[in-house]
Write a protein that holds these residues in place. Structure first.
Motif, short mmCIF file in Angstrom:
data_model
loop_
_atom_site.label_atom_id
_atom_site.label_comp_id
_atom_site.label_asym_id
_atom_site.label_seq_id
_atom_site.Cartn_x
_atom_site.Cartn_y
_atom_site.Cartn_z
N CYS A 214 -7.11 1.13 2.36
CA CYS A 214 -8.39 0.52 1.97
C CYS A 214 -9.53 1.13 2.78
O CYS A 214 -9.40 1.35 3.98
CB CYS A 214 -8.29 -0.99 2.23
SG CYS A 214 -9.81 -1.85 1.85
N SER B 232 -12.96 -2.90 2.93
CA SER B 232 -13.00 -4.21 3.58
C SER B 232 -13.16 -4.09 5.10
O SER B 232 -12.61 -3.17 5.71
CB SER B 232 -11.71 -4.96 3.27
OG SER B 232 -11.66 -6.14 4.03
N HIS C 169 -4.45 -7.57 5.95
CA HIS C 169 -5.50 -7.54 4.92
C HIS C 169 -4.85 -7.55 3.54
O HIS C 169 -4.11 -6.62 3.20
CB HIS C 169 -6.37 -6.30 5.11
CG HIS C 169 -7.27 -6.01 3.94
ND1 HIS C 169 -8.06 -6.98 3.36
CD2 HIS C 169 -7.48 -4.86 3.23
CE1 HIS C 169 -8.72 -6.44 2.34
NE2 HIS C 169 -8.38 -5.16 2.23
N CYS D 280 -5.21 -6.77 -0.02
CA CYS D 280 -6.15 -5.89 -0.73
C CYS D 280 -5.81 -5.90 -2.22
O CYS D 280 -4.76 -5.42 -2.63
CB CYS D 280 -6.03 -4.47 -0.17
SG CYS D 280 -7.32 -3.37 -0.74
N CYS E 119 -12.99 -5.04 -2.38
CA CYS E 119 -11.93 -4.05 -2.66
C CYS E 119 -11.64 -3.91 -4.15
O CYS E 119 -11.04 -2.93 -4.58
CB CYS E 119 -10.63 -4.45 -1.98
SG CYS E 119 -10.76 -4.74 -0.23
ZN LIG Z 1 -9.04 -3.74 0.75
#
Ligand SMILES: [Zn+2]
Ligand SMILES: [Zn+2]
Length: 463
Positions: free
Chosen positions: A130, A133, A194, A196, A219
């Motif tokens: 990612c 974020s 996290h 995502c 995201c």
């Molecule tokens: Zn993410």
């Protein structure tokens, strides 16, 4: 003899290991790293949940992607077992055979390998990580570096981790159970994991809100919503800026002149990367120009079905810079009468250099409208798919269309309507004359053969 049917030594070793589940799980601490990938593929394909959980908890690489493996259903128990196996890693653990998994990717993706770590074992890297974020590994590591430079201590005792998953909120028991497994894991991580979600699909907005607070919607790149109030759609869009694809169906709002619609347009206008917009049962009559104006200049895919488009909306489409480079246009279930044909022809002229896929099913298109469109259609040189089923067309116009389209060498699929003479009562399936239908198919087949275009697939839609 087919060489692919002979099992390799590796296949035999994997089969032997899979036979005795407790022994295999115990041996995972010691077997070579290289065996993990074929073992994972065998356990996933065979739906061996206990083995999968153990493999994930001892995975010796940085990332693990479901990738090309086939997931039976979006919220299946196999994926739950993988979530269950994910170990929240303490920072101080540096032993060589300690679990190394930092990125668990449960999405199906035809272009993704099981792990990315072959590139460099010294600096393991995941291509799918990612980047948006503040809870992502990348952003947390950046923040930690800044803290280290400024003498403060890192706040968390756990390594940041990422879990990628596509989510479908459809209100079923199965999806609720999957979500509770997912959220338990996120809660156990105390902020180090996290969640995502790049593809979020919501059907009825009733039971998704408690889960959304665990997601960072920045995201998300694909969003689909079916049955919701427009104000709820805007609330979600306000938290997203990286959408590639937006699909809205059966969205409720009072008027295109109200505050809710203006809010929606403001948020839609923030989506600079939007490539695909799909609106269905979205009542936008006479107001399409307002919507087109806020879209990014080079939209690729536009679906406007059951949107009650008017003559004015067709003019807006034909004059819009935003709808000038479309590869796909779907206007099915929109009435395209003779009076609409002029702006529709202009629209097709604008798209003649880019259009690959056109769907105009159930648009009440008659011979006169189709005849007006044929010269422009025959100049859409990149057209691959044309669907115009369930329109009242006669056989002579159908044959004329076929003759005009055979020079389009990229056109491979045409879905055409049953000509009106095959019905006693138009579009009533019970009144279809099967013999006339067979004659139509034979005539068109003969014409395709004569034009040496047997590669072009003409399919009659008789429903
Ligand atoms: Zn993410
Ligand atoms: Zn990876």
């Amino acid at each position: 003899m087919d060489q692919t049917e002979i099992p390799t030594l590796l296949d035999l070793a994997i089969q032997n290991l899979m036979v005795n589940e407790p022994v295999l799980i115990h041996a995972l601490e010691e077997i070579p790293r290289e065996l993990f990938i074929p073992l994972f593929i065998a356990a996933f394909s065979g739906e061996r949940k206990n083995i999968l959980k153990a493999i994930v908890s001892t995975w010796p690489f940085r990332c693990l992607h479901v990738g090309t493996l086939r997931v039976q259903e979006p919220h299946c128990e196999v994926l739950e077992a993988m979530i269950d196996g994910l170990q929240i890693l303490p920072v101080q653990n540096s032993s060589t055979r300690a679990p190394k998994l930092r990125v668990l990717d449960l999405r199906q993706d035809a272009d993704c390998r099981t792990t990315c770590t072959d590139i460099s074992s010294k600096f393991p890297f995941c291509f799918q990580s990612c980047i948006y974020s503040q809870q992502s590994i990348l952003k947390i590591q950046e923040a930690c570096n800044n803290i280290a430079n400024s003498e403060s201590q890192p706040q968390s005792s756990r390594k940041p981790m990422e879990l990628f998953v596509d989510l479908y909120f459809d209100g079923t028991l199965r999806s609720r159970k999957f979500l509770s497994v997912l959220l338990n894991k996120v809660e156990q991580s105390f902020g180090s994991l996290h969640l995502c979600c790049r593809d979020l699909q919501i059907s009825k907005t009733s039971d998704y809100k408690s889960t959304l607070k665990f997601l960072d919607l920045v995201c998300t790149d694909h969003l689909g919503i079916d049955q919701a109030y427009l104000s709820e759609v805007s609330t979600l869009l306000a938290q997203m800026i990286h959408l590639d694809s937006l699909s809205l169906s059966r969205i409720i709002f009072r008027s295109c002149k109200g505050k809710n619609f203006r809010n929606f347009l403001t948020h839609l206008g923030q989506m600079d990367n939007l490539e695909e917009l799909s609106l269905s049962f979205f009542s936008i009559r006479d107001q399409l120009n307002k919507l087109l104006r806020v879209l990014p200049p080079e939209l690729d895919f536009l679906y406007l079905t059951f949107c009650e488009l008017s003559h004015k909306d067709f003019i807006s489409l034909s004059q819009s810079l935003q709808a000038n480079h479309l590869k796909l246009l779907n206007l099915s279930n929109t009435q395209i009468s003779w009076e609409y044909s002029e702006p529709f022809v202009t629209l097709l002229e604008n798209l003649s250099g880019t259009l690959q896929h056109l769907e105009i099913d159930s648009c009440l298109i008659t011979d006169s409208t189709l005849s007006a469109v044929i010269p422009t259609l025959s100049r859409c040189s990149h057209l691959r798919v044309l669907s115009f089923a369930s329109n009242p067309i006669t056989m002579p116009v159908l044959k004329h269309l076929l003759q005009q389209l055979t020079p389009l060498m990229e056109l491979k699929y045409v879905i055409y309507p049953v000509p009106v003479h095959c019905y006693e009562q138009w579009n009533s399936h019970d009144t279809l004359n099967q013999q006339k239908l067979a004659e139509v198919k034979a005539q068109l087949k003969g014409m395709l053969q004569a034009a040496q275009r047997e590669d072009m697939n003409w399919t009659m839609c008789s429903e």
